[in-house]
Design an enzyme around this catalytic site. Structure first.
Site, mmCIF file in Angstrom:
data_model
loop_
_atom_site.group_PDB
_atom_site.id
_atom_site.type_symbol
_atom_site.label_atom_id
_atom_site.label_comp_id
_atom_site.label_asym_id
_atom_site.label_seq_id
_atom_site.Cartn_x
_atom_site.Cartn_y
_atom_site.Cartn_z
ATOM 1 C CG HIS A 281 -0.356 0.960 12.707
ATOM 2 N ND1 HIS A 281 -1.306 1.929 12.493
ATOM 3 C CD2 HIS A 281 -0.544 0.507 13.976
ATOM 4 C CE1 HIS A 281 -2.035 2.078 13.592
ATOM 5 N NE2 HIS A 281 -1.602 1.225 14.495
ATOM 6 C CB SER B 12 3.376 -10.863 -17.658
ATOM 7 O OG SER B 12 3.967 -9.812 -18.398
#
Length: 480
Positions: A189, A313
């Site tokens: 979770h 980038s």
């Protein structure tokens, strides 16, 4: 001087030069353009040209099969050199053949009829022009098509897709073996949970992927050659004395396919739907691998090895982006979209025949192409990873509360053995750890105050998050 006439220039409605008018064809889709090199091996099996080559092969083998088995009176076995020349029509199939077939089809407006005429043109040179009527004998177009598609898909899966997928799983298995003992915090979770090892988690996905590869490797590629509505009506009317079912079965099986004895005009395509579901399931598991690896990269469990000269980038020079896994995710989703559609469409046909399968099947290569591209990207992405063991260790060391499970289970065992003071173990550990960070000192202080038996206390005091991995190390052996 003679007046120069300028060549006509084609432009789009916006006034730009029309790229579609370029002398060199420009690909519309990425698989035939940007990513062509990654999927090129599939061209030999799942392209339109490959489909036509397989159609030629099926027609040629059907002619040889009929003559070798004396099925038609007056058409006995061909001489070995004649059979060799017939098969040469297939082995010599090239770009010029593709062009010639296209020219014939432009007249026939029927792709399989074009194949029949293409072969017929070559029989005089082999000295068997008297057998022209035997080309496509008793066949409907789907007799040729279903066998051709089965051969193409079988070749693509066995010669291209399965080897690539298997090599990727072997790569993951090797990583699992190498990291079998590297402790890692689990995150059920998304929250800190019982530790595992990196190798065991990689072994889990390798095991899952291998199960799908096993299913794919056992695929039955079905085929039929039984006429216009699957009744052998034309066969029996023309040659009533032949055992046409035996002739058909031996022919289909001789091609390396599984004979389907009961069909309409089309082979029912159920085997294709089954195969595509298995490939799609492999894709989905691999997609899960991509998202998990991406997430582990984001929290620093893996370092990405920079590629010299590469840009992460356009504005942030420090970045090394997990583009291989992101690219793979997208391609797996596209592949599954097509595979799911194929599986749903191909098993349905109106009455004895409609043409929905004809258009659908032309996208089989696209579906496998996107999967193959994804597999390539994941393989390259994994090669560019380095395990940051110190990050994994630091994460474990800041989550001592995960030992709460071990402590309360030891307390339960102690209570069963008759040790006093072991009441409500779960609740006591819940009060200590739920939603809280507990360091080593606090955890060991808690253990020391429980009143455990000396052996149990010593065992728990020696336990750390990095050592609380059960038999995860051994579980990797299930891959062997």
């Amino acid at each position: 001087m003679p007046e120069t006439v300028a060549a006509a220039v084609t432009r789009t409605p916006s006034g730009r030069l029309a790229l579609a008018a370029s002398p060199e064809p420009i690909a519309l889709g990425p698989l035939d353009g940007r990513y062509q090199s990654a999927v090129a091996p599939l061209v030999d099996y799942l392209s339109e040209a490959a489909l036509n080559r397989d159609r030629v092969a099926v027609e040629v083998e059907w002619l040889i099969h009929l003559t070798n088995n004396n099925v038609l009176p007056g058409a006995g076995p061909l001489a070995p050199e004649q059979q060799e020349k017939l098969r040469g029509i297939v082995t010599d199939f090239d770009a010029a053949s593709v062009t010639e077939l296209a020219e014939i089809e432009a007249v026939t407006v029927h792709d399989v009829k074009a194949v029949e005429y293409y072969i017929g043109r070559r029989l005089p040179a082999i000295g068997i022009e008297n057998l022209t009527a035997m080309v496509h004998f008793g066949c409907t177009s789907e007799d040729i098509n279903n066998l051709s598609y089965a051969l193409g898909v079988k070749g693509a899966v066995e010669d291209v897709w399965l080897p690539a997928a298997s090599a990727l799983v072997k790569q993951i298995e090797a990583m699992a073996e190498e990291n079998r003992a590297v402790p890692m915090l689990s995150r059920t979770h998304g929250q800190p949970a019982t530790p595992t090892t990196l190798g065991k988690e990689l072994a889990v996905v390798a095991h899952r992927l291998n199960r799908q590869l096993d299913r794919v490797s056992k695929t039955q590629y079905l085929g039929k050659i039984n006429g216009a509505t699957g009744t052998y009506a034309a066969h029996v009317a023309s040659v009533p004395g032949a055992d046409w079912q035996a002739v058909a079965q031996s022919f289909v099986e001789g091609l390396g396919l599984t004979w389907n004895p009961l069909t309409t005009q089309i082979e029912s395509h159920d085997w294709q739907a089954e195969l595509y579901a298995d490939v799609a399931r492999f894709n989905r598991i691999l997609h899960n691998v991509c998202t998990d690896i991406w997430s582990y990269i984001s929290i620093g469990y893996f370092r990405q090895i920079p590629v010299a000269g590469a840009t992460g980038s356009s504005t942030m020079p420090h970045k090394v982006n997990p583009i291989r896994f992101e690219n793979a995710e997208a391609n797996l989703e596209i592949s599954n979209g097509l595979l799911d559609t194929l599986g749903a469409t191909l098993v349905t046909s109106r009455w004895q025949r409609d043409l929905t399968d004809s258009s659908s099947q032309r996208n089989i290569g696209v579906a496998f192409g996107h999967s193959l591209l994804a597999i390539s990207n994941v393989a390259k992405g994994l090669k560019a990873l380095d395990v940051a063991e110190e990050v994994l260790a630091a994460d474990l060391d800041t989550n001592w509360e995960v030992l709460g499970e071990a402590i309360q289970m030891v307390m339960r065992a102690e209570a069963i053995a008759g040790v006093e003071g072991m009441e409500n173990p779960y609740e006591r550990l819940k009060d200590l750890t739920r939603g809280q960070r507990v360091d080593a000192a606090r955890m060991q202080e808690f253990v020391s105050g429980l009143g455990l038996s000396p052996e149990a206390e010593a065992r728990l005091l020696a336990l750390t998050p990095g050592r609380y991995t059960g038999i995860a190390n051994q579980l990797v052996d299930h891959l062997k």
